[in-house]
Design an enzyme around this catalytic site. Structure first.
Site, PDB file in Angstrom:
ATOM      1  N   SER A 145       3.215   1.553  -2.702  1.00 61.55           N
ATOM      2  CA  SER A 145       4.094   0.863  -1.498  1.00 61.55           C
ATOM      3  C   SER A 145       5.731   1.838  -1.011  1.00 61.55           C
ATOM      4  O   SER A 145       5.761   2.578  -1.738  1.00 61.55           O
ATOM      5  CB  SER A 145       5.287   0.085  -2.603  1.00 61.55           C
ATOM      6  N   TYR A 158      10.685  -2.494 -10.187  1.00 63.47           N
ATOM      7  CA  TYR A 158       9.322  -2.522  -9.231  1.00 63.47           C
ATOM      8  C   TYR A 158       9.015  -1.199  -8.537  1.00 63.47           C
ATOM      9  O   TYR A 158       8.059  -0.999  -8.483  1.00 63.47           O
ATOM     10  CB  TYR A 158       9.919  -3.838  -7.669  1.00 63.47           C
TER      11      TYR A 158
HETATM   12  P1  NAD Z   1       0.659 -11.123  -2.915  1.00 63.02           P
HETATM   13  O1  NAD Z   1       1.193 -11.802  -4.491  1.00 63.02           O
HETATM   14  O2  NAD Z   1      -0.265 -12.316  -2.327  1.00 63.02           O
HETATM   15  O3  NAD Z   1      -1.134 -10.951  -4.159  1.00 63.02           O
HETATM   16  C1  NAD Z   1      -0.824 -10.331  -4.717  1.00 63.02           C
HETATM   17  C2  NAD Z   1      -2.354 -10.165  -6.074  1.00 63.02           C
HETATM   18  O4  NAD Z   1      -2.207 -10.057  -7.004  1.00 63.02           O
HETATM   19  C3  NAD Z   1      -2.343 -12.159  -6.549  1.00 63.02           C
HETATM   20  O5  NAD Z   1      -3.849 -12.349  -5.849  1.00 63.02           O
HETATM   21  C4  NAD Z   1      -2.371 -12.605  -7.781  1.00 63.02           C
HETATM   22  O6  NAD Z   1      -3.988 -13.514  -8.314  1.00 63.02           O
HETATM   23  C5  NAD Z   1      -2.116 -10.895  -8.161  1.00 63.02           C
HETATM   24  N1  NAD Z   1      -1.353 -11.396  -9.728  1.00 63.02           N
HETATM   25  C6  NAD Z   1      -0.745 -10.930 -10.103  1.00 63.02           C
HETATM   26  N2  NAD Z   1      -0.192 -10.858 -11.043  1.00 63.02           N
HETATM   27  C7  NAD Z   1      -2.016 -11.059 -11.731  1.00 63.02           C
HETATM   28  C8  NAD Z   1      -2.056 -11.079 -12.813  1.00 63.02           C
HETATM   29  N3  NAD Z   1      -1.257 -10.778 -14.382  1.00 63.02           N
HETATM   30  N4  NAD Z   1      -3.468  -9.997 -12.741  1.00 63.02           N
HETATM   31  C9  NAD Z   1      -4.092 -11.061 -12.091  1.00 63.02           C
HETATM   32  N5  NAD Z   1      -3.783 -11.147 -10.729  1.00 63.02           N
HETATM   33  C10 NAD Z   1      -2.431 -10.282 -10.912  1.00 63.02           C
HETATM   34  O7  NAD Z   1       1.149 -10.407  -3.028  1.00 63.02           O
HETATM   35  P2  NAD Z   1       0.900  -9.141  -1.687  1.00 63.02           P
HETATM   36  O8  NAD Z   1       1.703  -9.236  -0.571  1.00 63.02           O
HETATM   37  O9  NAD Z   1      -0.581  -9.455  -0.849  1.00 63.02           O
HETATM   38  O10 NAD Z   1       1.216  -7.793  -2.193  1.00 63.02           O
HETATM   39  C11 NAD Z   1      -0.576  -7.015  -2.783  1.00 63.02           C
HETATM   40  C12 NAD Z   1      -0.009  -5.815  -3.452  1.00 63.02           C
HETATM   41  O11 NAD Z   1       0.670  -4.974  -1.922  1.00 63.02           O
HETATM   42  C13 NAD Z   1       0.781  -5.727  -4.381  1.00 63.02           C
HETATM   43  O12 NAD Z   1      -0.030  -4.467  -5.218  1.00 63.02           O
HETATM   44  C14 NAD Z   1       2.149  -4.679  -3.888  1.00 63.02           C
HETATM   45  O13 NAD Z   1       3.474  -4.995  -5.105  1.00 63.02           O
HETATM   46  C15 NAD Z   1       1.949  -4.664  -2.444  1.00 63.02           C
HETATM   47  N6  NAD Z   1       2.404  -4.894  -1.519  1.00 63.02           N
HETATM   48  C16 NAD Z   1       3.158  -5.624  -0.974  1.00 63.02           C
HETATM   49  C17 NAD Z   1       3.816  -5.130   0.334  1.00 63.02           C
HETATM   50  C18 NAD Z   1       4.172  -6.404   0.847  1.00 63.02           C
HETATM   51  O14 NAD Z   1       5.323  -6.455   2.489  1.00 63.02           O
HETATM   52  N7  NAD Z   1       3.867  -7.812   0.890  1.00 63.02           N
HETATM   53  C19 NAD Z   1       4.728  -4.080   0.410  1.00 63.02           C
HETATM   54  C20 NAD Z   1       4.777  -3.736  -0.199  1.00 63.02           C
HETATM   55  C21 NAD Z   1       3.090  -3.474  -1.546  1.00 63.02           C
END
Ligand code: NAD
Length: 247
Positions: A145, A158
């Site tokens: 991130s 985080y």
């Molecule tokens: P999301 O919540 O849609 O997806 C997260 C995924 O992680 C889900 O499929 C969930 O099943 C899985 N997960 C969480 N905990 C878990 C566990 N204990 N065991 C197995 N799987 C687990 O979120 P997203 O926004 O698509 O995020 C995806 C990645 O991108 C993450 O690493 C997040 O930190 C990063 N990210 C997101 C953003 C944003 O703005 N959405 C920004 C920067 C980084």
């Protein structure tokens, strides 16, 4: 005999960014192993939709599940070429509210956002090295991130886990080369169900980011595809924030 297509495992790929990455890699010719913690039905349906894809459930907070995920992912097609560590969790806590950033929050985020990606890479190492022997280095892409790069983000725990993941990326790039490349994509705000009600952040990106919008999951998938196809890149943290860091 290993499958003729290269195989990619994308963790957390039944929703949000992970689903877009899985879709993109499938379109680019990969056989894809989908994964999530609990949405088994969604995973199976998505795998059927993608074609050469399968789904494995695993809780990445548990080490036995991490090992099983890699074992089962390799067993499907007899090879693993690309590992995308996308699964991650966030907690929204104002940075000045130190009391709410409890040891439990720190430990939970650290296990899923830092220890899990490292352990999956460790378990996948022999299979990823085997990819190099077939002619192309194995490839890891960690989804971190912008919060791991700048003094920003949903909470201090985080942001700290994402900074740790960035450093793990660089350290492993050195220790696993040349057989395995290790890179990260560091997204800014991405439109996903998780951020649907983050109205302040959305306004910030519209007002201040040079690209005038948050990322779509497909934008992040495109950055991942770039790293996957770039045979000479390793140890890079590719910031994908529409230029917000410049303002
Ligand atoms: P999301 O919540 O849609 O997806 C997260 C995924 O992680 C889900 O499929 C969930 O099943 C899985 N997960 C969480 N905990 C878990 C566990 N204990 N065991 C197995 N799987 C687990 O979120 P997203 O926004 O698509 O995020 C995806 C990645 O991108 C993450 O690493 C997040 O930190 C990063 N990210 C997101 C953003 C944003 O703005 N959405 C920004 C920067 C980084």
């Amino acid at each position: 005999m290993p499958h003729s297509r290269p195989v990619a495992l994308v963790t957390g790929s039944t929703s949000g960014i992970g689903a877009a990455i899985a879709r993109r890699l499938a379109a680019d010719g990969f056989a894809v192993v989908l994964h999530s913690r609990s949405s088994t039905e969604d995973g199976r349906r998505f795998a059927a939709e993608l074609g050469t894809a399968t789904y494995v459930q695993a809780d990445l907070a548990r080490d036995d599940d991490r090992c099983r995920l890699i074992r089962e992912a390799i067993a499907v097609w007899g090879r693993l070429d690309v590992l995308v560590n996308n699964a991650g969790i966030s907690r929204v806590i104002p940075h000045a509210d130190l009391a709410r950033a409890t040891p439990d929050v720190w430990q939970e985020l650290h296990e899923v956002n830092v220890v899990a990606p490292f352990r999956l890479i460790a378990e996948a190492e022999p299979a990823l090295r085997a990819a190099a022997r077939r002619g192309r280095a194995g490839c890891v892409v960690n989804i971190s991130s912008h919060a791991g790069v700048r003094a920003k983000g949903a909470s201090i725990p985080y942001a700290a886990t994402k900074a740790a993941l960035n450093h793990v990326t660089r350290l492993l790039a050195v220790s696993l080369a040349p057989d395995i490349r290790v890179n990260a994509v560091a997204p800014g705000l991405v439109d996903t169900p998780m951020t649907a009600d983050w109205t302040e952040a959305q306004q910030l990106w519209r007002d201040r980011a040079p690209m005038r919008r948050a990322a779509r999951p497909e934008d992040i998938a495109q950055a991942v595809a770039l790293l996957v196809t770039s045979d000479y890149l390793t140890g890079e943290i590719l910031l994908s924030d529409g230029g917000l860091n410049l303002t």
